[in-house]
Scaffold this motif. Structure first.
Motif, PDB file in Angstrom:
ATOM      1  N   GLN A  90       0.751  -1.304  -0.034  1.00  0.00           N
ATOM      2  CA  GLN A  90      -0.038   0.010   0.078  1.00  0.00           C
ATOM      3  C   GLN A  90       0.774   1.402  -0.049  1.00  0.00           C
ATOM      4  O   GLN A  90       0.596   2.559  -0.557  1.00  0.00           O
ATOM      5  N   ASN A  91       2.013   1.305   0.493  1.00  0.00           N
ATOM      6  CA  ASN A  91       2.928   2.272   0.721  1.00  0.00           C
ATOM      7  C   ASN A  91       4.132   2.317  -0.370  1.00  0.00           C
ATOM      8  O   ASN A  91       4.899   3.317  -0.453  1.00  0.00           O
ATOM      9  N   SER A  92       4.012   1.208  -1.104  1.00  0.00           N
ATOM     10  CA  SER A  92       5.190   1.119  -1.923  1.00  0.00           C
ATOM     11  C   SER A  92       5.661   2.071  -2.885  1.00  0.00           C
ATOM     12  O   SER A  92       6.937   2.468  -2.990  1.00  0.00           O
ATOM     13  N   ASN A  93       4.778   2.661  -3.644  1.00  0.00           N
ATOM     14  CA  ASN A  93       4.887   3.707  -4.596  1.00  0.00           C
ATOM     15  C   ASN A  93       5.508   4.895  -3.907  1.00  0.00           C
ATOM     16  O   ASN A  93       6.404   5.444  -4.392  1.00  0.00           O
ATOM     17  N   ALA A  94       4.724   5.272  -2.857  1.00  0.00           N
ATOM     18  CA  ALA A  94       5.320   6.474  -2.176  1.00  0.00           C
ATOM     19  C   ALA A  94       6.785   6.374  -1.627  1.00  0.00           C
ATOM     20  O   ALA A  94       7.626   7.214  -1.610  1.00  0.00           O
ATOM     21  N   VAL A  95       7.174   5.192  -0.940  1.00  0.00           N
ATOM     22  CA  VAL A  95       8.447   4.733  -0.691  1.00  0.00           C
ATOM     23  C   VAL A  95       9.506   4.868  -1.745  1.00  0.00           C
ATOM     24  O   VAL A  95      10.519   5.398  -1.744  1.00  0.00           O
ATOM     25  N   ALA A  96       9.061   4.338  -2.872  1.00  0.00           N
ATOM     26  CA  ALA A  96      10.001   4.240  -4.110  1.00  0.00           C
ATOM     27  C   ALA A  96      10.179   5.837  -4.749  1.00  0.00           C
ATOM     28  O   ALA A  96      11.201   6.103  -5.020  1.00  0.00           O
ATOM     29  N   GLU A  97       9.101   6.527  -4.744  1.00  0.00           N
ATOM     30  CA  GLU A  97       9.321   7.955  -5.104  1.00  0.00           C
ATOM     31  C   GLU A  97      10.111   8.694  -4.098  1.00  0.00           C
ATOM     32  O   GLU A  97      11.067   9.493  -4.700  1.00  0.00           O
ATOM     33  N   LEU A  98      10.064   8.617  -2.817  1.00  0.00           N
ATOM     34  CA  LEU A  98      10.828   9.369  -2.099  1.00  0.00           C
ATOM     35  C   LEU A  98      12.337   8.743  -2.088  1.00  0.00           C
ATOM     36  O   LEU A  98      13.430   9.745  -2.135  1.00  0.00           O
ATOM     37  N   ALA A  99      12.655   7.496  -2.252  1.00  0.00           N
ATOM     38  CA  ALA A  99      14.062   7.144  -2.786  1.00  0.00           C
ATOM     39  C   ALA A  99      14.594   7.882  -3.731  1.00  0.00           C
ATOM     40  O   ALA A  99      15.610   8.306  -3.927  1.00  0.00           O
ATOM     41  N   PHE A 100      14.000   8.113  -5.011  1.00  0.00           N
ATOM     42  CA  PHE A 100      14.458   8.759  -6.110  1.00  0.00           C
ATOM     43  C   PHE A 100      14.312  10.214  -5.931  1.00  0.00           C
ATOM     44  O   PHE A 100      15.296  10.881  -6.338  1.00  0.00           O
ATOM     45  N   GLY A 101      13.447  10.823  -4.962  1.00  0.00           N
ATOM     46  CA  GLY A 101      13.636  12.307  -4.846  1.00  0.00           C
ATOM     47  C   GLY A 101      14.851  12.424  -4.193  1.00  0.00           C
ATOM     48  O   GLY A 101      15.408  13.373  -4.491  1.00  0.00           O
ATOM     49  N   MET A 102      15.247  11.792  -3.129  1.00  0.00           N
ATOM     50  CA  MET A 102      16.552  11.665  -2.496  1.00  0.00           C
ATOM     51  C   MET A 102      17.854  11.576  -3.136  1.00  0.00           C
ATOM     52  O   MET A 102      18.745  12.553  -3.168  1.00  0.00           O
ATOM     53  N   MET A 103      17.618  10.528  -4.126  1.00  0.00           N
ATOM     54  CA  MET A 103      18.705  10.153  -5.008  1.00  0.00           C
ATOM     55  C   MET A 103      18.992  11.456  -6.104  1.00  0.00           C
ATOM     56  O   MET A 103      20.140  11.875  -6.248  1.00  0.00           O
ATOM     57  N   ILE A 104      18.091  11.903  -6.673  1.00  0.00           N
ATOM     58  CA  ILE A 104      17.918  12.989  -7.572  1.00  0.00           C
ATOM     59  C   ILE A 104      18.685  14.379  -6.742  1.00  0.00           C
ATOM     60  O   ILE A 104      19.580  14.974  -7.415  1.00  0.00           O
ATOM     61  N   SER A 105      18.233  14.670  -5.514  1.00  0.00           N
ATOM     62  CA  SER A 105      18.829  15.700  -4.887  1.00  0.00           C
ATOM     63  C   SER A 105      20.193  15.510  -4.502  1.00  0.00           C
ATOM     64  O   SER A 105      20.823  16.426  -4.662  1.00  0.00           O
ATOM     65  N   MET A 106      20.702  14.292  -4.280  1.00  0.00           N
ATOM     66  CA  MET A 106      21.931  13.956  -4.021  1.00  0.00           C
ATOM     67  C   MET A 106      22.937  14.232  -5.429  1.00  0.00           C
ATOM     68  O   MET A 106      23.921  15.038  -5.138  1.00  0.00           O
ATOM     69  N   ALA A 107      22.272  13.693  -6.348  1.00  0.00           N
ATOM     70  CA  ALA A 107      23.127  13.774  -7.589  1.00  0.00           C
ATOM     71  C   ALA A 107      23.303  15.295  -8.028  1.00  0.00           C
ATOM     72  O   ALA A 107      24.272  15.433  -8.637  1.00  0.00           O
ATOM     73  N   ARG A 108      22.363  16.128  -7.925  1.00  0.00           N
ATOM     74  CA  ARG A 108      22.519  17.430  -8.212  1.00  0.00           C
ATOM     75  C   ARG A 108      22.701  18.552  -6.926  1.00  0.00           C
ATOM     76  O   ARG A 108      22.586  19.717  -7.059  1.00  0.00           O
ATOM     77  N   ASN A 109      23.628  17.861  -5.866  1.00  0.00           N
ATOM     78  CA  ASN A 109      24.137  18.643  -5.038  1.00  0.00           C
ATOM     79  C   ASN A 109      23.154  19.639  -4.293  1.00  0.00           C
ATOM     80  O   ASN A 109      23.545  20.688  -3.941  1.00  0.00           O
ATOM     81  N   ALA A 110      21.985  19.155  -3.941  1.00  0.00           N
ATOM     82  CA  ALA A 110      20.805  19.770  -3.266  1.00  0.00           C
ATOM     83  C   ALA A 110      20.555  21.036  -3.975  1.00  0.00           C
ATOM     84  O   ALA A 110      20.061  22.018  -3.368  1.00  0.00           O
TER      85      ALA A 110
END
Length: 306
Positions: free
Chosen positions: A102-122
């Protein structure tokens, strides 16, 4: 008449509570709500006459189980259920369930949100890197892992997975490359997205010997549990490797030790993987529906205790 108690120190959204109540009352059950409680005694009092209990991250301990004399079922609205004392539930004949997926997509999107932020130096104005073409490893290929794989494929990443409990052919059918060992996963992938549960076998299993195998510019993404991380080993590795970054959906106990590694770590202030309106409603409603189905029909599909 059966009474369903929703007990949440961190409340559901009002829309979720309204839909949970609708499911419960339509089934002919009583509905009770305990929100934002500040003392365990409030929970102990509220569960005394409850036939069923829905919680989020609230701890359902042996003491809570002992106080709940009428309890038949407890459902953790979410995938992880380490906040439920399964042994205590079993000893009292209480069915414990979770609501996987039930929470799977939300968790996956958060993972990528954090990854993209890290890759783009916040987004600090400096040049970053792209995820496209990078290798990502999924450690535990369950519901969240599948959503991570789909998003990664959409971005154009090379996707690998390790899960000894999932058939390799199923992983291949999703267009993901299964790997034979956890060591191979970490040695292969620049990004590793972590989704293992916290069990006696997995606690502190993500350690120095495993993480040091990761390639240059490695990023560990933890949307699982902080308990699976060997915290001292992460600090040791970050001291040795200026190219290693760690992002997590919950701050570690030693978060102050990360201060020297500015720009190489990010921690959410509280666990936020399921913190979307959609996930909030989905998990709560699923919990209510499972309770109704169990009490009326004996369905134990999502039972997690013996």
């Amino acid at each position: 008449m059966s009474k369903v108690l929703v007990a949440t120190e961190k409340p559901f959204a009002k829309a979720a509570v309204d839909q949970i109540k609708a499911v419960v009352t339509k089934a002919g059950f009583d509905f009770a709500l305990l929100e934002k409680y500040t003392d365990k005694s409030e929970l102990l009092e509220a569960v005394k006459d409850a036939s069923a209990l829905i919680v989020r991250s609230d701890k359902v301990t042996a003491e809570v189980i002992e106080a709940a004399k009428e309890l038949k079922i407890v459902v953790r609205a979410g995938a992880g259920y380490d906040n439920l004392d399964l042994e205590a539930c079993t000893s009292k004949g209480i069915v414990a369930m979770n609501t996987p997926g039930q929470n799977s997509n939300a968790v996956a999107e958060l993972a990528f949100g954090m990854m993209i932020s890290m890759a783009r130096n916040a987004y600090n104005g400096t040049a970053g890197t792209e995820l496209r073409g990078k290798k990502i490893g999924i450690h535990a290929y369950g519901n969240v892992g599948l959503y991570v794989a789909k998003i990664a494929q959409g971005i154009g990443m090379e996707v690998y997975a390790f899960d000894p409990f999932v058939d390799a052919e199923k992983i291949k059918a999703d267009g993901v490359t299964p790997l034979a060992s956890v060591e191979e996963l970490y040695a292969t992938c620049q990004y590793v997205s972590l989704h293992i549960p916290a069990t006696p076998q997995t606690k502190e299993s993500i350690n120095y010997d495993l993480l040091r195998k990761m390639p240059k510019n490695a990023v560990l993404v933890n949307t699982a549990r902080k308990e699976v991380i060997h915290e001292a080993d992460i600090i040791k590795l970050m001291n040795e490797r200026a190219d290693f970054a760690y992002i997590s959906d919950i701050a570690p106990d030693n978060k102050d030790a990360y201060t020297p590694f500015e720009g190489r770590y990010f921690f959410t202030p509280k666990k936020m993987g399921a913190q979307t309106a959609e996930a909030n409603i989905n998990a709560g409603v699923a919990a209510a529906e499972q309770i109704v189905d169990y009490i009326k029909n004996g369905n134990t599909t999502y039972k997690v205790n013996k």
